[in-house]
Design an enzyme around this catalytic site. Structure first.
Site, PDB file in Angstrom:
ATOM      1  N   SER A  68       0.845  -1.185   0.000  1.00  0.00           N
ATOM      2  CA  SER A  68       0.000   0.000   0.000  1.00  0.00           C
ATOM      3  C   SER A  68       0.884   1.238   0.000  1.00  0.00           C
ATOM      4  O   SER A  68       2.062   1.181   0.381  1.00  0.00           O
ATOM      5  CB  SER A  68      -0.890   0.003   1.249  1.00  0.00           C
ATOM      6  OG  SER A  68      -1.562   1.231   1.411  1.00  0.00           O
ATOM      7  N   TYR A  75      -3.287  -0.273  10.241  1.00  0.00           N
ATOM      8  CA  TYR A  75      -3.044  -0.733   8.879  1.00  0.00           C
ATOM      9  C   TYR A  75      -1.639  -0.370   8.429  1.00  0.00           C
ATOM     10  O   TYR A  75      -0.941  -1.178   7.807  1.00  0.00           O
ATOM     11  CB  TYR A  75      -4.081  -0.099   7.949  1.00  0.00           C
ATOM     12  CG  TYR A  75      -4.142  -0.683   6.560  1.00  0.00           C
ATOM     13  CD1 TYR A  75      -4.770  -1.895   6.326  1.00  0.00           C
ATOM     14  CD2 TYR A  75      -3.587  -0.004   5.472  1.00  0.00           C
ATOM     15  CE1 TYR A  75      -4.850  -2.431   5.046  1.00  0.00           C
ATOM     16  CE2 TYR A  75      -3.660  -0.527   4.192  1.00  0.00           C
ATOM     17  CZ  TYR A  75      -4.297  -1.739   3.981  1.00  0.00           C
ATOM     18  OH  TYR A  75      -4.365  -2.260   2.714  1.00  0.00           O
TER      19      TYR A  75
END
Length: 277
Positions: free
Chosen positions: A134, A147
């Protein structure tokens, strides 16, 4: 089997679903795994072999991979670790149990499946291990600490694996999507509601003015958001190129995040990222 084979996790929607369809269109034999049986059944209705793999249940990792290897005669050309979920909230409001839960799904399960795949690829002398990271594996955004922590961990593990496997014929690749159309925001809501007591937080007013609006009231696509097919295009190159890149940036924000990390000081980067909500 003469066709190339790939195991993709998290295929119920979004990036995983598009990747499964896109790789099949390229002529690959795709094992499109999901963590819930009803999603596996839906994928099978589309003609996929869909083993049940839930990263938080180690027995499903072993059984799912064994099903794949039984079908292929013991080989596997590529693994795309993709399944993951979010846990939004301020770091000070994240209970340790919540962090354990997201690490089980987003990191420890990935490690276990990867570790079981490596001997297969060593035996055959080649393979591709592709980790879907990501922009949040490159830079940190407010409210996304859990996250971010899992994606930073994935980045470190993949970088180390790439060094350790450099003479094995196994290529390790990171894909850095950024804003891509998926259900990850909606899918994070149950985890947020389970673990984050925002009403009793010192940051309650900030939750109400920013995070809650983003979670529960969509204003449409994010700026620079791309469809999941943009990730699939990078996955195809990562799996089919003779010399895949160590990292594939997908969206404009990911390129910006990589630039910030490489060029600016930490303080300068913080000033920019602190404005995000």
């Amino acid at each position: 089997m003469t066709q190339k084979t790939i195991l993709i996790t998290g295929c119920s929607s979004g990036i995983g679903l598009d990747a499964a369809r896109g790789m099949r269109d390229r002529g690959w034999t795709v094992f499109a795994s999901c963590r819930q049986q009803r999603d596996c059944d839906r994928m099978r209705a589309e003609g996929f072999d869909s083993p049940l793999i839930d990263y938080t249940q180690p027995e499903t990792i072993t059984a799912g991979l064994q099903n794949v290897l039984t079908s292929t005669g013991g080989t596997l050309d590529a693994l795309f670790n993709n399944g993951a979920h979010g846990l939004p909230g301020a770091v000070e409001d994240l209970p340790t149990d919540g962090l354990r839960a997201i690490f089980e799904a987003n990191f420890f399960g990935w490690h276990e499946l990867t570790r079981q795949v490596i001997p297969v690829m060593r035996q055959q002398g080649h393979g591709r291990i592709v980790q879907n990271s990501s922009i949040l594996g490159l830079v940190a955004f407010p409210w996304r600490g859990a996250y971010v922590a899992t994606k930073y961990a994935i980045e470190g593990m993949a970088d180390t694996l790439r060094l350790e496997l450099r003479d094995s014929g196994i290529k390790v690749v990171l894909i850095e999507p950024g804003p891509v159309t998926s259900k990850i925001r909606v899918n994070s809501i149950p985890h947020f509601e389970r673990f984050v007591d925002w009403k009793n937080s010192a940051l309650r007013t900030q939750y109400e003015s920013s995070l809650l609006k983003r979670l529960y009231h969509s204003d449409g696509p994010d700026t620079f958001e791309l469809p999941a097919s943009a990730v699939t295009a990078k996955l195809i190159h990562a799996c089919e190129s003779r010399r895949p890149r160590p990292r594939y940036y997908v969206t404009t924000p990911t390129h910006i995040g990589g630039f910030l990390r490489r060029i600016l000081t930490t303080r300068a980067t913080d000033r920019i990222l602190a404005r995000l909500r």
